[in-house]
Motif scaffolding. Structure first.
Motif, PDB file in Angstrom:
ATOM      1  N   UNK A 350       0.849  -1.209   0.000  1.00  0.00           N
ATOM      2  CA  UNK A 350       0.000   0.000   0.000  1.00  0.00           C
ATOM      3  C   UNK A 350       0.880   1.253   0.000  1.00  0.00           C
ATOM      4  N   UNK A 351       1.987   1.204   0.732  1.00  0.00           N
ATOM      5  CA  UNK A 351       2.912   2.346   0.750  1.00  0.00           C
ATOM      6  C   UNK A 351       3.483   2.554  -0.650  1.00  0.00           C
ATOM      7  N   UNK A 352       3.920   1.458  -1.279  1.00  0.00           N
ATOM      8  CA  UNK A 352       4.467   1.576  -2.640  1.00  0.00           C
ATOM      9  C   UNK A 352       3.419   2.153  -3.588  1.00  0.00           C
ATOM     10  N   UNK A 353       2.173   1.748  -3.379  1.00  0.00           N
ATOM     11  CA  UNK A 353       1.092   2.225  -4.242  1.00  0.00           C
ATOM     12  C   UNK A 353       0.944   3.753  -4.126  1.00  0.00           C
ATOM     13  N   UNK A 354       0.993   4.256  -2.897  1.00  0.00           N
ATOM     14  CA  UNK A 354       0.872   5.714  -2.725  1.00  0.00           C
ATOM     15  C   UNK A 354       2.068   6.405  -3.379  1.00  0.00           C
ATOM     16  N   UNK A 355       3.254   5.834  -3.184  1.00  0.00           N
ATOM     17  CA  UNK A 355       4.469   6.434  -3.764  1.00  0.00           C
ATOM     18  C   UNK A 355       4.302   6.562  -5.277  1.00  0.00           C
ATOM     19  N   UNK A 356       3.803   5.500  -5.884  1.00  0.00           N
ATOM     20  CA  UNK A 356       3.629   5.504  -7.333  1.00  0.00           C
ATOM     21  C   UNK A 356       2.596   6.557  -7.763  1.00  0.00           C
ATOM     22  N   UNK A 357       1.508   6.634  -6.989  1.00  0.00           N
ATOM     23  CA  UNK A 357       0.423   7.524  -7.416  1.00  0.00           C
ATOM     24  C   UNK A 357       0.719   8.997  -7.160  1.00  0.00           C
ATOM     25  N   UNK A 358       1.442   9.307  -6.074  1.00  0.00           N
ATOM     26  CA  UNK A 358       1.678  10.720  -5.757  1.00  0.00           C
ATOM     27  C   UNK A 358       2.805  11.298  -6.615  1.00  0.00           C
ATOM     28  N   UNK A 359       3.896  10.522  -6.778  1.00  0.00           N
ATOM     29  CA  UNK A 359       5.051  11.039  -7.525  1.00  0.00           C
ATOM     30  C   UNK A 359       5.802  12.085  -6.713  1.00  0.00           C
TER      31      UNK A 359
END
Ligand code: 5AD
Ligand code: SF4
Length: 470
Positions: A350-359
């Protein structure tokens, strides 16, 4: 907070004069001025505290020393946010034992967050008898009095307060940079994130009076400062403890109108308290950098709840989207903790997902560090070190790839860069900072330092941009 108590100020001034007289007498015997060396651990708050300590030391007749071995006073301004910062202090203290044997007249001084913990004081009393003076985060301003006592008596002096005083020093901080300055807008933190020791060692939130902040910024601008960094553990709750309804958004707008200040930054913003008012202030005010440091800590709503962060993954993503929509081209930077107790692979994804989406434009990443006295220290299922490290490396890889992509989009663009210094490795280059704090190198000479220039980005790496004056 932040009233200047005239009596207390006069008392400390008396000690400043007394230490100065001692130093003048010493100068005649030694044939040189006494020197002070400060080593700062931890965050920008500590760095700024060290600038104030140096200001006090200058007033007392000391010169700054870059060389620990030769200094007459050695000060460690400590941090306890993670264990490795503490271990570095203990390691250095071991080395200072030898130095003190060679030069028994030096004074070893410890201050800052670590000193607010009883366990630390006990350990120092037991194992590091070579320390001369200890004080904490709440009584920095009585350094003159403490130092005078230390210089005129023997033994270890310990003065650590449990809470703050309604008193602030008038001492002018000795800045590290000519054109950049930090200004405290509030102290302490009320949030009690379950992993964090800060609220225990820096106390509850206290906002400085707006008039005092504005005056300080005006004085800095008059002294040639171009960039101001507003500091607080959670700047978004600025004013909550003031009676006159001040808000951070309002403060930003006022600082934006101060002549001479061309760049305003701030940190740190807790996502739960970032108001539309602040977002609009950034959007509307030309001098406020389009950059928000918005610590995520974890992308898993389950972990965020255990961390007591008071927002979910969706809340955070919603906020990041709103920032991007309202402030086109806004840079978002963050802090992330890996390996919080009970963090599973799913949580981490989930953390990686946020990292990817926020940039993110930059991120500070930390392995969870257990801090005695915090709720998280008693949580079951501490994550094994090797698991946490493996996740940490995966996170870094994803962040760095993302940062590189963001930098790549800037190639060909012309951006405003604040020229800060001649490059250390190549003196034909000037090194500066873009609005999002990314480092930019470009050809130029020292006459450009202190200016904001239009730079065309010609190339990029993960951690810096190359450019030419446009
Ligand atoms: N372990 C690891 N990182 C921590 N931080 C605060 N406490 C801890 C801890 N116990 C990190 C958070 C915070 C930053 C300043 O330090 O990410 O935002
Ligand atoms: Fe620590 Fe949370 Fe306060 Fe930041 S907001 S200083 S992480 S308790």
């Amino acid at each position: 907070m932040s009233k200047i108590d005239k009596n207390k100020l006069a008392e400390q001034k008396k000690y400043i004069t007394a230490v100065k007289e001692l130093n003048q007498a010493n100068k005649q015997v030694l044939g040189r001025q006494k020197t002070a060396y400060i080593s700062t651990f931890g965050c920008q708050m500590n760095a700024h505290d060290s600038e104030i300590l140096l200001g006090l030391l200058f007033e007392m007749g000391y010169a700054a020393s870059e060389n620990e071995k030769e200094a007459d006073i050695i000060i460690y301004n400590t941090c306890c946010v993670r264990e490795n910062a503490e271990n570095r202090v203990y390691g250095n203290l071991g080395y200072l034992k030898k130095l003190k044997q060679e030069r028994p007249d030096i004074k070893i001084v410890l201050c800052g967050c670590m000193m607010q913990q009883d366990t630390v004081i006990s350990k120092i009393k037991e194992s590091y008898r070579n320390v001369d003076l200890i004080f904490g985060t709440f009584n920095m301003h009585v350094l003159p009095e403490l130092l005078y006592t230390c210089l005129t008596s023997g033994g270890m002096i310990i003065d650590v307060w449990e809470s703050h005083d309604e008193f602030e020093t008038e001492t002018v901080a000795v800045r590290q940079h000519k054109y950049k300055a930090s200004v405290n807008i509030m102290y302490g933190c009320n949030n009690f994130c379950s992993y964090c020791i800060v609220p225990y060692v820096r106390g509850r939130e206290r906002s400085r009076r707006k008039a005092d902040i504005i005056n300080e910024v005006k004085e800095l601008a008059a002294d040639g400062v171009i960039e101001i960094m507003l500091l607080g553990q959670n700047v978004n709750s600025y004013g909550n403890d003031l009676v006159n309804g001040e808000t951070f958004g309002g403060l930003l707008r006022e600082i934006n109108s101060i002549q001479g200040v061309k760049r305003i930054r701030f940190m740190t913003s807790h996502p739960k308290d970032l108001s539309d008012e602040v977002i609009y202030a950034i959007r509307d005010c030309d001098n406020i950098c389009n950059h928000i440091h918005l610590p995520l800590q974890s992308g898993s709503s389950r972990v965020l709840e255990l961390m007591n962060r008071k927002y979910s993954k969706d809340d955070y993503l919603y906020l990041a989207d709103k920032i991007k929509k309202e402030i086109p081209g806004a840079a978002i930077t963050t802090d992330i903790i890996v390996g919080f107790p009970s963090e599973t692979e799913e949580d981490f994804l989930e953390t990686l997902d946020v990292v990817k989406r926020v940039g993110y434009s930059t991120a500070y990443t930390f392995l969870y560090s257990k801090r005695t006295g915090t709720p998280a220290a008693n949580m079951d299922e501490q994550v094994p070190e090797d698991v946490a490290k493996e996740r940490f490396n995966r996170l870094l890889k994803m962040l760095n790839d993302g940062i590189y992509e963001i930098n790549k989009q800037l190639v060909g663009e012309t951006i405003e860069v604040f020229a800060e210094e001649v490059n250390e490795k190549d003196e034909t280059l000037i090194t500066g900072r873009a609005y999002n704090n990314t480092t930019v190198h470009f050809k130029g000479d020292s006459s450009l330092i202190g200016k904001i220039l239009n730079i065309k980005v010609t190339d990029c790496k993960t951690f810096y941009l190359m450019g030419v004056i446009a």
